[in-house]
Motif scaffolding. Structure first.
Motif, PDB file in Angstrom:
ATOM      1  N   GLU A 193      41.780 137.658  48.516  1.00  0.00           N
ATOM      2  CA  GLU A 193      42.577 136.288  48.935  1.00  0.00           C
ATOM      3  C   GLU A 193      43.739 136.913  49.417  1.00  0.00           C
ATOM      4  N   LEU A 194      44.135 137.036  50.317  1.00  0.00           N
ATOM      5  CA  LEU A 194      45.505 137.149  51.045  1.00  0.00           C
ATOM      6  C   LEU A 194      46.480 135.640  50.543  1.00  0.00           C
ATOM      7  N   ASN A 195      47.704 136.454  50.274  1.00  0.00           N
ATOM      8  CA  ASN A 195      48.996 134.921  49.921  1.00  0.00           C
ATOM      9  C   ASN A 195      49.261 135.820  51.666  1.00  0.00           C
ATOM     10  N   ILE A 196      49.525 134.878  52.139  1.00  0.00           N
ATOM     11  CA  ILE A 196      50.363 134.675  53.952  1.00  0.00           C
ATOM     12  C   ILE A 196      51.402 133.758  54.126  1.00  0.00           C
ATOM     13  N   VAL A 197      52.318 133.582  54.874  1.00  0.00           N
ATOM     14  CA  VAL A 197      53.978 133.045  54.534  1.00  0.00           C
ATOM     15  C   VAL A 197      53.570 133.162  56.292  1.00  0.00           C
ATOM     16  N   ILE A 198      54.079 131.447  56.860  1.00  0.00           N
ATOM     17  CA  ILE A 198      54.527 131.649  58.328  1.00  0.00           C
ATOM     18  C   ILE A 198      54.804 131.024  58.259  1.00  0.00           C
ATOM     19  N   LEU A 199      56.470 131.592  59.072  1.00  0.00           N
ATOM     20  CA  LEU A 199      57.197 130.714  59.532  1.00  0.00           C
ATOM     21  C   LEU A 199      57.247 130.458  61.053  1.00  0.00           C
ATOM     22  N   GLY A 200      56.480 129.038  60.878  1.00  0.00           N
ATOM     23  CA  GLY A 200      56.772 128.604  63.063  1.00  0.00           C
ATOM     24  C   GLY A 200      57.376 127.282  63.107  1.00  0.00           C
ATOM     25  N   LEU A 201      57.157 127.231  64.332  1.00  0.00           N
ATOM     26  CA  LEU A 201      58.073 126.460  64.858  1.00  0.00           C
ATOM     27  C   LEU A 201      57.970 124.795  64.157  1.00  0.00           C
ATOM     28  N   SER A 202      56.333 124.561  64.115  1.00  0.00           N
ATOM     29  CA  SER A 202      55.890 123.023  63.517  1.00  0.00           C
ATOM     30  C   SER A 202      54.635 123.301  63.502  1.00  0.00           C
ATOM     31  N   ILE A 203      54.093 122.384  61.950  1.00  0.00           N
ATOM     32  CA  ILE A 203      53.089 122.198  61.911  1.00  0.00           C
ATOM     33  C   ILE A 203      52.691 120.545  61.419  1.00  0.00           C
ATOM     34  N   THR A 204      53.986 120.255  61.162  1.00  0.00           N
ATOM     35  CA  THR A 204      54.296 119.161  60.829  1.00  0.00           C
ATOM     36  C   THR A 204      53.783 118.029  62.228  1.00  0.00           C
ATOM     37  N   SER A 205      54.472 118.454  63.704  1.00  0.00           N
ATOM     38  CA  SER A 205      54.723 117.197  64.272  1.00  0.00           C
ATOM     39  C   SER A 205      54.176 118.517  65.461  1.00  0.00           C
ATOM     40  N   SER A 206      53.251 117.084  66.873  1.00  0.00           N
ATOM     41  CA  SER A 206      52.634 117.584  67.707  1.00  0.00           C
ATOM     42  C   SER A 206      53.342 117.273  68.855  1.00  0.00           C
TER      43      SER A 206
END
Length: 373
Positions: free
Chosen positions: A5-18
């Protein structure tokens, strides 16, 4: 043997709001499939007011979501998370993205990647000296450049900007969310997209002008931020915002759907939008503008229809028999099911990670601070 398994971190614009962005839908599908594969994903999102008041998925069940208020808070609170991750992705349009990227590439000990959901827009901004979320000198410091755009752009990223590894990473769809279903047909042609200056002229030409000629036809435009000055024909319905949960019903309520591409993406080519795949997955036949590479994704005339004028649109709406219309939509649906689901992207990411890890081990990246702002 069970896959590690990989430990993945994503810093993104948004996942909570479309709201007003297509990033959330893309991130949700990818992260959901990574979770299914057994990987642990943490999504770091800058807490901004326009998303805070429009969160349609405030607590995704398939990842750990952390909201942070400032760059200083990110550095003070989450450095160890970034440092220990196997893979860290920084997305396009992240607030203070240059400083965030600098922090990530200096801190992370695993593979780092820039995930560009807006590649043609990004490169156009770099050419203008607009470094809103990415500096050209940073590209060589990311181990991997995951590009929304394929084709010649990938060579440009490597040869002109020094990316160690630029790979196509198109958007995708979730087959559990997008599929054909029985709905009352409300519109002959629909369009889903946030307003943009460069998309409005083709929308006018391919839909609004056609609606003016086809007075008995029914049309709809869904999406926010359209100016009040637009003169909408009487037979064009407006929907201000359509949350992802309503997209499937929207596509299945149309005879045809319209795809319009941003000007920067037309120039770059090979830049499909997530709406293209979602509509195809619903079996709704697509009328689209033309750009280089579209025929590498769909067979023109058989799986997708190309329009250059209102008369082209009208011909499709009024002259294609119902059986043929359904067949065009079904062929496109089979194509995206075979190649463009979120599961396909999760598998691609696993493979790209392995490639980048091997290259990183053999050729370590520079570690000096870029001191970029």
């Amino acid at each position: 043997m069970k896959k590690a398994e990989l430990n993945i971190v994503i810093l993104g614009l948004s996942i909570t709001s479309s709201w007003g962005n297509g990033h959330a839908t893309t991130f949700r599908g990818l992260v959901r499939e990574l979770h299914k594969k057994g990987h642990h994903v943490t999504f770091l999102e800058r807490d901004v007011p326009w998303y805070a008041s429009n969160r349609d998925l405030p607590a995704p069940g398939f990842c750990q979501t952390i909201l942070y208020n400032s760059l200083d808070e990110l550095k003070a609170t989450h450095s160890s998370l970034i440092r220990s991750a196997d893979l860290v992705l920084v997305g396009s349009y992240v607030p203070e993205g240059v400083a965030v990227g600098n922090f990530v590439t200096e801190t992370a000990e695993g593979v780092t990647a820039f995930y560009d959901i807006d590649t043609p827009v990004t490169l156009a901004k770099l050419e203008r000296g607009d470094y809103e979320y990415l500096h050209p000198r940073q590209i060589a410091h990311y181990d991997l450049y995951l590009s929304f755009t394929g084709g010649p752009t990938l060579q440009r990223l490597e040869q002109q900007y020094g990316s160690p590894k630029a790979r196509p990473f198109y958007c995708s769809f979730d087959p559990a969310l997008y599929f054909p279903e029985a709905q009352t047909v409300q519109w002959d042609l629909g369009y889903l997209g946030t307003y943009s200056d460069d998309r409005q002229p083709p929308l006018q030409k391919l839909m609004l002008d056609a609606a003016g000629y086809f007075r008995s036809g029914r049309f709809v435009v869904a999406g926010p931020q359209y100016p009040e000055t637009i003169n909408w024909p009487e037979n064009v319905e407006r929907i201000e915002h359509l949350p992802p949960a309503a997209h499937r019903r929207f596509y299945n309520s149309q005879r045809f759907t319209l795809n319009i591409t941003r000007a920067d993406m037309i120039r770059a080519g090979y830049s499909p939008s997530v709406r293209l795949f979602e509509a195809a997955a619903c079996g709704t036949p697509i009328i689209s503008d033309y750009w280089e590479g579209i025929d590498s994704l769909f067979e023109i005339g058989s799986e997708i229809l190309i329009a250059e004028s209102a008369s082209d649109t009208l011909r499709y709406l009024t002259q294609i028999p119902e059986d043929e219309r359904r067949e065009i939509g079904e062929r496109a649906r089979q194509k995206v099911l075979a190649l463009h689901t979120a599961e396909h992207r999760a598998t691609e990411l696993e493979n790209y990670y392995k490639e980048a890890l091997c290259q990183k081990s053999a050729h370590p990246q520079p570690t000096e601070s870029l001191q970029l702002k």
